[in-house]
Design a protein around this motif. Sequence first.
Motif, PDB file in Angstrom:
ATOM      1  N   LEU A 108       0.844  -1.205   0.000  1.00 11.39           N
ATOM      2  CA  LEU A 108       0.000   0.000   0.000  1.00 11.39           C
ATOM      3  C   LEU A 108       0.878   1.253   0.000  1.00 11.39           C
ATOM      4  O   LEU A 108       0.556   2.250  -0.629  1.00 11.39           O
ATOM      5  CB  LEU A 108      -0.957  -0.002   1.202  1.00 11.39           C
ATOM      6  CG  LEU A 108      -2.062  -1.062   1.153  1.00 11.39           C
ATOM      7  CD1 LEU A 108      -2.915  -1.014   2.415  1.00 11.39           C
ATOM      8  CD2 LEU A 108      -2.953  -0.877  -0.085  1.00 11.39           C
ATOM      9  N   ALA A 111       1.846   1.987  -3.271  1.00 12.08           N
ATOM     10  CA  ALA A 111       0.705   2.563  -4.007  1.00 12.08           C
ATOM     11  C   ALA A 111       0.403   3.987  -3.538  1.00 12.08           C
ATOM     12  O   ALA A 111      -0.590   4.590  -3.964  1.00 12.08           O
ATOM     13  CB  ALA A 111      -0.518   1.670  -3.832  1.00 12.08           C
ATOM     14  N   LEU A 138      -8.116   2.483   4.529  1.00 10.60           N
ATOM     15  CA  LEU A 138      -8.190   3.144   3.211  1.00 10.60           C
ATOM     16  C   LEU A 138      -9.418   4.049   3.103  1.00 10.60           C
ATOM     17  O   LEU A 138      -9.358   5.098   2.468  1.00 10.60           O
ATOM     18  CB  LEU A 138      -8.180   2.091   2.092  1.00 10.60           C
ATOM     19  CG  LEU A 138      -6.830   1.382   1.894  1.00 10.60           C
ATOM     20  CD1 LEU A 138      -6.991   0.122   1.043  1.00 10.60           C
ATOM     21  CD2 LEU A 138      -5.800   2.322   1.259  1.00 10.60           C
ATOM     22  N   LYS A 153     -10.295  -2.242  -5.399  1.00 12.15           N
ATOM     23  CA  LYS A 153      -9.154  -1.497  -5.926  1.00 12.15           C
ATOM     24  C   LYS A 153      -7.802  -1.980  -5.391  1.00 12.15           C
ATOM     25  O   LYS A 153      -6.807  -1.981  -6.113  1.00 12.15           O
ATOM     26  CB  LYS A 153      -9.351  -0.016  -5.586  1.00 12.15           C
ATOM     27  CG  LYS A 153      -8.542   0.908  -6.458  1.00 12.15           C
ATOM     28  CD  LYS A 153      -9.068   2.343  -6.449  1.00 12.15           C
ATOM     29  CE  LYS A 153      -8.041   3.245  -7.127  1.00 12.15           C
ATOM     30  NZ  LYS A 153      -8.117   4.630  -6.684  1.00 12.15           N
ATOM     31  N   TYR A 154      -7.755  -2.385  -4.121  1.00 12.29           N
ATOM     32  CA  TYR A 154      -6.457  -2.659  -3.490  1.00 12.29           C
ATOM     33  C   TYR A 154      -6.283  -4.055  -2.882  1.00 12.29           C
ATOM     34  O   TYR A 154      -5.172  -4.557  -2.796  1.00 12.29           O
ATOM     35  CB  TYR A 154      -6.214  -1.653  -2.355  1.00 12.29           C
ATOM     36  CG  TYR A 154      -6.072  -0.223  -2.796  1.00 12.29           C
ATOM     37  CD1 TYR A 154      -4.889   0.229  -3.379  1.00 12.29           C
ATOM     38  CD2 TYR A 154      -7.117   0.680  -2.620  1.00 12.29           C
ATOM     39  CE1 TYR A 154      -4.752   1.548  -3.769  1.00 12.29           C
ATOM     40  CE2 TYR A 154      -6.990   2.002  -3.011  1.00 12.29           C
ATOM     41  CZ  TYR A 154      -5.799   2.439  -3.595  1.00 12.29           C
ATOM     42  OH  TYR A 154      -5.666   3.737  -3.977  1.00 12.29           O
ATOM     43  N   LYS A 159      -5.320  -8.163  -6.614  1.00 16.63           N
ATOM     44  CA  LYS A 159      -4.894  -6.772  -6.418  1.00 16.63           C
ATOM     45  C   LYS A 159      -3.614  -6.723  -5.582  1.00 16.63           C
ATOM     46  O   LYS A 159      -3.204  -7.724  -5.005  1.00 16.63           O
ATOM     47  CB  LYS A 159      -6.021  -5.959  -5.738  1.00 16.63           C
ATOM     48  CG  LYS A 159      -7.309  -5.926  -6.522  1.00 16.63           C
ATOM     49  CD  LYS A 159      -7.120  -5.292  -7.888  1.00 16.63           C
ATOM     50  CE  LYS A 159      -8.387  -5.444  -8.730  1.00 16.63           C
ATOM     51  NZ  LYS A 159      -8.213  -5.015 -10.103  1.00 16.63           N
ATOM     52  N   THR A 160      -3.028  -5.527  -5.514  1.00 17.74           N
ATOM     53  CA  THR A 160      -1.703  -5.412  -4.892  1.00 17.74           C
ATOM     54  C   THR A 160      -1.654  -5.908  -3.439  1.00 17.74           C
ATOM     55  O   THR A 160      -0.677  -6.510  -3.013  1.00 17.74           O
ATOM     56  CB  THR A 160      -1.174  -3.955  -5.017  1.00 17.74           C
ATOM     57  OG1 THR A 160       0.143  -3.930  -4.509  1.00 17.74           O
ATOM     58  CG2 THR A 160      -2.041  -2.954  -4.260  1.00 17.74           C
TER      59      THR A 160
END
Length: 274
Positions: A108, A111, A138, A153-154, A159-160
């Motif tokens: 994160l 990101a 988040l 999204k995350y 996802k990442t």
Amino acid sequence: MIYDLHCHSDLSDGELSPAELVQRAHDNGVSFLSITDHDSLAVYRSPALSVPAGLTLVPGIELSTQWRGRGIHIVGLNVDPFNETLVAGALAQQQVRVQRAGKIAQRLERAGHSGALARATELANGNAIGRPHFATFLVEIGAVKTSKAAFRKYLGTGKTGDVRRDWATMDEVVNWIDGAGGVAVIAHPAHYKLTNTRLRELVDDFQAMGGRGIEVVSGSQTLDTTQKLAKIANEKGLFASCGSDFHRPAASWSDLGRFPSLPDTCTPVWHAWY
Ligand code: AMP
Ligand code: MN
Ligand code: MN
Ligand code: MN
């Protein structure tokens, strides 16, 4: 008789304390409840939880594992919460959670969102840390509007922040549950987005490892899904389980005990122990 054999307290990623959870279950007419916190038996190992008359607690746990690179959850029901191997296994999974949290925070950070580990750790409050705590972070910092968007999204699959390769193997977790006198159950089979063929392969592997049950009814799912899962359960000779997977009082979630009953053709999982 309502059986709700899958839900979460604030000892993992649920919002309600165990005491609030059992009260709400009782108010909703549940007779048998399993609190299945993620990789944690903490609720059954502290003597403080008193249960309303008419409600029976079934000791349970939801263990994270993987199969062919996919994250899969296995619920263990009617386990001995003091079984040494299971307790040690759950503890090891908690350590994996802490290590994984560090990796999620690093990703994160890359990101563009720093401070995730400190806040997620604070939110977890010494209990099972997981992606929902990062999702809350988040939302708090305004990176996304909702938890759902945070996963999209995350944190969700691919996802990442989807770090998931360090869990114990499915063979291991099924053996821990079995060794603790419990029944291993494939949690929310519809969540994995497997084709029918893949789902049957998962079931075959799971049964070869000693797994005995599958959630035929999980939270709010379509009748179609329930019928498909009932068919697989009956075809493969699996016990059928049902549970809300309740995490918090919110309109979009199935509430404790509020889900359709198991199809008559199924053999309920509690026949394995009652
Ligand atoms: P973890 O235990 O850290 O792997 O996180 C998995 C948990 O995240 C699940 O038990 C759910 O409570 C939650 N979760 C998974 N997918 C979503 C999603 N799309 N939206 C919101 N919460 C989710
Ligand atoms: Mn959860
Ligand atoms: Mn799950
Ligand atoms: Mn769950």
